[in-house]
Motif scaffolding. Sequence first.
Motif, short mmCIF file in Angstrom:
data_model
loop_
_atom_site.label_atom_id
_atom_site.label_comp_id
_atom_site.label_asym_id
_atom_site.label_seq_id
_atom_site.Cartn_x
_atom_site.Cartn_y
_atom_site.Cartn_z
N MET A 1 0.85 -1.19 0.00
CA MET A 1 0.00 0.00 0.00
C MET A 1 0.88 1.25 0.00
SD MET A 1 -3.00 1.04 2.68
CE MET A 1 -3.93 2.54 2.47
N MET A 2 0.57 2.21 -0.84
CA MET A 2 1.39 3.39 -0.97
C MET A 2 1.15 4.34 0.19
SD MET A 2 1.79 5.85 -4.29
CE MET A 2 3.06 7.11 -4.33
N ALA A 3 2.26 4.94 0.71
CA ALA A 3 2.14 5.87 1.83
C ALA A 3 1.34 7.11 1.42
CB ALA A 3 3.52 6.28 2.31
N HIS A 4 0.61 7.66 2.38
CA HIS A 4 -0.18 8.87 2.13
C HIS A 4 0.45 10.01 2.92
CE1 HIS A 4 -3.59 11.45 1.35
NE2 HIS A 4 -3.68 11.70 2.64
N TYR A 5 0.71 11.13 2.26
CA TYR A 5 1.35 12.27 2.89
C TYR A 5 0.35 13.41 3.03
CZ TYR A 5 5.52 9.63 1.65
OH TYR A 5 6.44 8.64 1.51
N GLU A 6 0.37 14.06 4.18
CA GLU A 6 -0.56 15.14 4.47
C GLU A 6 -0.02 16.50 4.02
OE1 GLU A 6 -3.58 14.88 5.57
OE2 GLU A 6 -3.48 12.70 5.78
N GLN A 7 1.29 16.61 3.86
CA GLN A 7 1.89 17.91 3.56
C GLN A 7 3.03 17.75 2.57
OE1 GLN A 7 2.45 20.56 6.96
NE2 GLN A 7 4.50 21.06 6.21
N CYS A 8 3.17 18.72 1.71
CA CYS A 8 4.24 18.73 0.71
C CYS A 8 5.60 18.62 1.40
CB CYS A 8 4.16 20.02 -0.11
SG CYS A 8 5.50 20.23 -1.31
N ALA A 9 6.50 17.84 0.80
CA ALA A 9 7.82 17.62 1.40
C ALA A 9 8.79 18.77 1.17
CB ALA A 9 8.43 16.33 0.82
N ALA A 10 8.43 19.75 0.33
CA ALA A 10 9.30 20.90 0.11
C ALA A 10 9.35 21.76 1.36
CB ALA A 10 8.81 21.72 -1.08
N GLU A 11 10.55 22.18 1.73
CA GLU A 11 10.73 22.95 2.95
C GLU A 11 9.89 24.24 2.89
OE1 GLU A 11 14.35 25.03 5.53
OE2 GLU A 11 14.78 23.85 3.72
N GLY A 12 9.11 24.45 3.95
CA GLY A 12 8.33 25.66 4.06
C GLY A 12 6.98 25.62 3.37
N CYS A 13 6.66 24.53 2.69
CA CYS A 13 5.38 24.43 1.97
C CYS A 13 4.38 23.64 2.80
CB CYS A 13 5.57 23.76 0.61
SG CYS A 13 4.04 23.64 -0.36
N THR A 14 3.18 24.18 2.95
CA THR A 14 2.14 23.51 3.75
C THR A 14 1.01 22.97 2.88
OG1 THR A 14 1.01 25.64 4.09
CG2 THR A 14 2.63 24.98 5.74
N ARG A 15 1.15 23.04 1.56
CA ARG A 15 0.10 22.54 0.68
C ARG A 15 0.06 21.01 0.71
NH1 ARG A 15 1.74 27.16 -2.53
NH2 ARG A 15 3.40 25.93 -3.44
N ARG A 16 -1.06 20.48 0.28
CA ARG A 16 -1.21 19.03 0.22
C ARG A 16 -0.47 18.48 -1.00
NH1 ARG A 16 -5.00 16.66 3.38
NH2 ARG A 16 -5.15 14.91 1.94
N PRO A 17 0.14 17.32 -0.88
CA PRO A 17 0.83 16.72 -2.03
C PRO A 17 -0.16 16.30 -3.10
CG PRO A 17 1.52 15.71 0.04
CD PRO A 17 0.30 16.51 0.33
N ARG A 18 0.30 16.27 -4.33
CA ARG A 18 -0.51 15.72 -5.40
C ARG A 18 -0.58 14.21 -5.25
NH1 ARG A 18 1.35 16.92 -10.95
NH2 ARG A 18 0.78 14.80 -11.51
N ARG A 19 -1.46 13.60 -5.94
CA ARG A 19 -1.65 12.16 -5.82
C ARG A 19 -0.38 11.41 -6.19
NH1 ARG A 19 -6.28 8.70 -9.08
NH2 ARG A 19 -6.04 6.75 -7.93
N ARG A 20 -0.02 10.42 -5.39
CA ARG A 20 1.14 9.56 -5.61
C ARG A 20 2.45 10.35 -5.65
NH1 ARG A 20 -1.02 5.26 -10.22
NH2 ARG A 20 -2.82 4.50 -9.04
N SER A 21 2.52 11.39 -4.88
CA SER A 21 3.75 12.18 -4.83
C SER A 21 3.92 12.72 -3.42
CB SER A 21 3.69 13.34 -5.82
OG SER A 21 4.80 14.21 -5.65
N ARG A 22 5.15 13.06 -3.08
CA ARG A 22 5.41 13.71 -1.79
C ARG A 22 5.34 15.22 -1.91
NH1 ARG A 22 9.91 12.11 2.17
NH2 ARG A 22 8.43 13.37 3.35
N TYR A 23 5.12 15.72 -3.14
CA TYR A 23 5.15 17.17 -3.37
C TYR A 23 3.82 17.67 -3.91
CZ TYR A 23 10.18 16.65 -2.83
OH TYR A 23 11.43 16.36 -2.33
#
Length: 214
Positions: free
Chosen positions: A1-23
């Motif tokens: 099962m693919m991990a689900h991320y609540e927040q973009c991995a870019a430093e300082g960004c609080t937006r939600r990641p796009r589907r199947r991505s950490r960003y």
Amino acid sequence: MMAHYEQCAAEGCTRRPRRRSRYCTTHYDRIRRNGSPHGRAIRKHELKPWRDIAAGWIGRNADHPAVVEACGYLAGLLEPTAGARFLGSEFDRLRSAGVTGADMLAAVIALWAWAEATGGRGIDDRCFDVNLGRAVLRCARQRIVSRSKSGKPDHKRVTGNHAGALGEELRLALGALPLVAAQRIVEEALGPERTRDRIREAMTEPFKSATDTD
């Protein structure tokens, strides 16, 4: 099962990641274009002054063994059987435009000079490689502009992965030459200005008067 991320991995960004991505979409697109979530494309107008100075430096040192080898290596990339296959059409464009190894070397040195003069603001190693690859491929556009059927300029953007792969190859193959050349031309171009800045800064220190004693 693919991990689900609540927040973009870019430093300082609080937006939600796009589907199947950490960003998020913005930083995902920047990675695709520039190789880094916070990277950017260095514009040709930023490099042009340094390219012109670099071309003069190459001309003055055209018979130096390192310059001869570098120009020969770069010219060799334009041979039909030599260039990276995933950039075949781009190398064809360079060849058709009459770009030389010296032209390509000037583009390489210009990027190093820009980084030396500005401190490379916002550019990490991966983003530098992407910009390096694009700076060389952009040499053709200094000379000709192909047109689509509609008559508009036909500028197909090279992906960040492809430009980065080329930039990494160039950086490893050319070694210290671009950096050494960049340091010298930046010092020649900015030496007097930097001297004035150092003197201006030193002027904040009080001068001794005739009554001062050691």
